[in-house]
Design a protein around this motif. Structure first.
Motif, PDB file in Angstrom:
ATOM      1  N   TYR A 294       0.841  -1.210   0.000  1.00  0.00           N
ATOM      2  CA  TYR A 294       0.000   0.000   0.000  1.00  0.00           C
ATOM      3  C   TYR A 294       0.868   1.249   0.000  1.00  0.00           C
ATOM      4  O   TYR A 294       2.015   1.242   0.473  1.00  0.00           O
ATOM      5  CB  TYR A 294      -0.910   0.004   1.238  1.00  0.00           C
ATOM      6  CG  TYR A 294      -1.906  -1.126   1.258  1.00  0.00           C
ATOM      7  CD1 TYR A 294      -3.216  -0.944   0.827  1.00  0.00           C
ATOM      8  CD2 TYR A 294      -1.525  -2.407   1.687  1.00  0.00           C
ATOM      9  CE1 TYR A 294      -4.124  -1.989   0.836  1.00  0.00           C
ATOM     10  CE2 TYR A 294      -2.429  -3.462   1.697  1.00  0.00           C
ATOM     11  CZ  TYR A 294      -3.729  -3.248   1.272  1.00  0.00           C
ATOM     12  OH  TYR A 294      -4.623  -4.289   1.274  1.00  0.00           O
ATOM     13  N   VAL A 295       0.309   2.332  -0.538  1.00  0.00           N
ATOM     14  CA  VAL A 295       0.956   3.648  -0.501  1.00  0.00           C
ATOM     15  C   VAL A 295      -0.034   4.651   0.078  1.00  0.00           C
ATOM     16  O   VAL A 295      -1.245   4.468  -0.007  1.00  0.00           O
ATOM     17  CB  VAL A 295       1.399   4.108  -1.902  1.00  0.00           C
ATOM     18  CG1 VAL A 295       2.513   3.231  -2.437  1.00  0.00           C
ATOM     19  CG2 VAL A 295       0.230   4.124  -2.873  1.00  0.00           C
TER      20      VAL A 295
ATOM     21  N   ALA B 170      -0.958  -0.490  -3.795  1.00  0.00           N
ATOM     22  CA  ALA B 170       0.162  -0.039  -4.623  1.00  0.00           C
ATOM     23  C   ALA B 170       0.389  -0.987  -5.788  1.00  0.00           C
ATOM     24  O   ALA B 170      -0.038  -2.142  -5.771  1.00  0.00           O
ATOM     25  CB  ALA B 170       1.424   0.049  -3.772  1.00  0.00           C
TER      26      ALA B 170
ATOM     27  N   LYS C 144       6.027  -1.615  -5.459  1.00  0.00           N
ATOM     28  CA  LYS C 144       5.929  -0.315  -4.800  1.00  0.00           C
ATOM     29  C   LYS C 144       5.295  -0.481  -3.417  1.00  0.00           C
ATOM     30  O   LYS C 144       4.657  -1.483  -3.116  1.00  0.00           O
ATOM     31  CB  LYS C 144       5.071   0.657  -5.631  1.00  0.00           C
ATOM     32  CG  LYS C 144       5.523   0.832  -7.069  1.00  0.00           C
ATOM     33  CD  LYS C 144       6.799   1.624  -7.163  1.00  0.00           C
ATOM     34  CE  LYS C 144       7.176   1.903  -8.608  1.00  0.00           C
ATOM     35  NZ  LYS C 144       8.412   2.684  -8.738  1.00  0.00           N
ATOM     36  N   GLY C 145       5.441   0.547  -2.571  1.00  0.00           N
ATOM     37  CA  GLY C 145       4.719   0.617  -1.301  1.00  0.00           C
ATOM     38  C   GLY C 145       5.277  -0.254  -0.197  1.00  0.00           C
ATOM     39  O   GLY C 145       6.404  -0.759  -0.259  1.00  0.00           O
TER      40      GLY C 145
END
Length: 615
Positions: free
Chosen positions: A443-444, A455, A459-460
């Protein structure tokens, strides 16, 4: 009966010939094995070129021209023994100091019936299609397959003095030799005007200028010393030569916000390329930068970095180095370089075929980059240096071979399944399948709503960590943790000031030393979770004291240093620039910089030491 016994004895002697020529074979355990010169330990029994099974200890002959050709399908190391592993011995998994996990061992440790001795065959060369054809014994010039193949498909090596391939039994096929012998132009992505800094231990402070064309280059130091010569690409590696001598190295291109970043690491004159960028720090290493889009002169223009000196042309002036797949550069301060160096003489071989067929070096090919004892990642070709140079200890976690380009399994990161790779590529199937798994959802933080959202792959962070940090930010009198330390950089906006800028951050403080010696210092405020920073000038030019330079930053790790792009608004502005692009114009006093800090993508470098003014 006697004849049958004699035949059986001959076959046994032939079967043990390969293993018998390997002086490492008798060593029964990992510790004893690694104590012997030119020996390494495989987590499984090696298999020699003729199919003969060997022991777990295998290595190289003291004479590089006498090859011990074998394959290790487990993990191979000349570095250290691992605890808590298992190896297959006599179809049983037993604890060893180096091996594989027990489940993998038991899965692969199966008894296989011995192959019957092969019937001797005879061949002659079919000249038209250059293949060896089996014929009855006694036919004309019939011989064994190896002798036939040598006649039918002779091997060649490149003579770099003439740039022509010449017959040599220890060489490679003619088509491959002609590719190696071919002089290629410098890739277009490397051509242009570069500005940069020397980052190695005994660096010369200030701005360096480096100009590259398709076939030539020039380099100017901050003190005005020029060198120039012929540029080319050899087997995918940059080659720069001058009449002053040869240095060998490696390069990597990364993309920052507004600039391309070129890291070049060099070894000792006349020696192979260093095993890593960190190893090159004991000799010569540079980070150069150029405009990301050199055609857009309204945003970035490094044309005044062009060296105003004649660039030599033509190879006949300087000759060619007598190396086959190396990077060359003129020697800079060779008297200051550490004797011996920290390099692997095999690391310059860029492909599997040239690695395992190297005639005068003790090299093997790992299907994945090797890991050296200091934690750095190396090339795929690794082995033993000659007695004049210490050998860096390494471990190969893939498939290691001194014989051939073994085919392994590679992970499809989309389907998370393992498939057969190219020769010299991949992992054992069991290891590939154990690592080729779908990653957990990350998650971001959406900074507009202060909520965590799913995300993209790679990423994240975990949802727990995201929610813990995804809160409404508040400014504080502090410096982001990763910015604290010493930085060296260049101004890159239009109308930039030439020369090196030094910047030191403390916790809530900063000090910037400009080219020529001007100094700004003061306090730092930042907002957690936002890549924004404000510099409050307390000391410096009268027009800036008491002003706040509002800015933003972007972080990009490189191989040996971290690249930090800063964009600051002019002293009259009330907030940071609207974008990095707008700051590049230099309007209303806006400015943009690219700074470097010791410590790159893979590790905190042990060889990076800078003398930057403290806060």
């Amino acid at each position: 009966m006697k004849f049958q016994l004699f035949t059986l004895a001959v076959l046994c002697l032939l079967a043990s010939a390969a293993a018998g020529s390997d002086h490492c074979t008798p060593n029964p355990d990992c510790k004893t094995c690694l104590a012997h010169s030119l020996c390494g330990w495989c987590s499984t029994n090696v298999v020699y070129k003729d199919g003969t099974p060997g022991s777990q200890c295998a290595g190289f002959n003291s004479d590089p021209k006498v090859k011990n050709e074998w394959n290790c399908s487990g993990t191979y190391t000349i570095d250290k023994c691992d605890e808590g592993k298992y190896a297959c011995v006599d179809q049983k998994c037993i604890p060893t100091k180096f091996g594989v996990d027990k489940a993998t061992c038991e899965k692969t440790c199966k008894k296989t019936p011995p192959s019957p001795p092969a019937k001797q065959k005879f061949y002659t060369c079919h000249v038209a299609n250059k293949t060896c054809v089996e014929v009855p014994k006694g036919t004309g010039n019939a011989t064994d397959y190896a002798a036939c193949e040598a006649e039918c498909n002779p091997k060649y090596l490149c003579n770099h003095d003439t740039n022509k391939c010449e017959k040599d039994s220890s060489g490679i096929p003619q088509e491959e030799c002609e590719q190696v012998c071919k002089v290629n132009p410098v890739p277009s992505q490397l051509q242009g005007h570069w500005r940069g800094l020397q980052i190695s231990k005994k660096y010369e402070a200030g701005e360096w200028k480096f100009d590259l064309s398709a076939d030539s280059y020039s380099l100017t130091s901050p003190s005005g010393v020029h060198s120039s010569g012929v540029a080319s690409l050899s087997s995918g590696l940059l080659s720069l030569t001058t009449s002053g001598g040869i240095q060998l190295g490696m390069y990597e291109v990364d993309l920052a916000v507004e600039t391309k970043m070129l890291t070049v690491g060099l070894g000792l004159p006349g020696a192979p390329a260093p095993v890593s960028f960190d190893a090159a720090m004991t000799a010569d290493e540079f980070v150069f930068m150029s405009c990301l889009d050199p055609t857009d002169k309204t945003k970035c223009n490094f044309s005044k970095a062009l060296n105003k000196i004649a660039i030599l042309g033509g190879r006949k002036e300087l000759g060619r180095p007598k190396y086959r797949q190396l990077i060359d550069l003129p020697p800079l301060r060779s008297n200051e370089m550490a004797p011996g160096g920290d390099f692997d003489q095999c690391a310059h071989f860029a492909d599997c075929e040239s690695c395992v067929t190297s005639p005068d070096q003790q090299c093997g090919w790992c299907s994945t980059p090797v890991k050296y004892s200091d934690g750095t990642e190396g090339a795929r070709c690794a082995g033993w240096n000659d007695p004049k140079h210490p050998t860096p200890k390494f471990t190969c976690d893939g498939l290691y071979s001194t014989d051939q380009c073994v085919v392994g399994y590679v992970c499809n990161t989309t389907s998370h399944t393992c498939h057969i790779g190219q020769p010299g590529e991949g992992l054992p199937k069991e290891k590939c399948e154990s690592e080729c798994v779908k990653p957990a959802q990350t998650y971001v933080c959406d900074k507009a709503t202060n909520t965590c959202k799913k995300a993209a792959p790679g990423k994240g962070e975990s949802k727990l960590l995201c929610e813990a940090s995804c809160q409404h930010p508040k400014p504080s009198n502090s410096t982001p943790a990763h910015l604290i330390g010493e930085w060296r950089g260049l101004e890159v906006n239009l109308g930039y000031k030439e020369g090196e800028f030094d910047l030191t951050f403390g916790n809530g403080t900063f000090k910037m030393t400009q080219p020529g010696g001007g100094v700004l210092s003061g306090d730092v405020t930042s907002t957690k979770g936002l890549d924004k920073i404000d510099l409050i000038v307390r000391k410096g030019p009268s027009g800036l004291v008491g002003k706040t330079l509002h800015g933003m930053f972007n972080t990009m790790p490189g191989p040996e240093t971290t690249f930090e792009t800063f964009a600051f608004s002019g002293p009259a502005a009330s907030k940071e620039p609207s974008s990095f692009d707008s700051a590049m114009t230099g309007k209303d006093g806006d400015s943009e910089y690219v700074f470097l800090k010791c410590g790159g993508r893979a590790h905190a470098t042990k060889n990076c030491v800078w003398n930057v003014p403290k806060v």
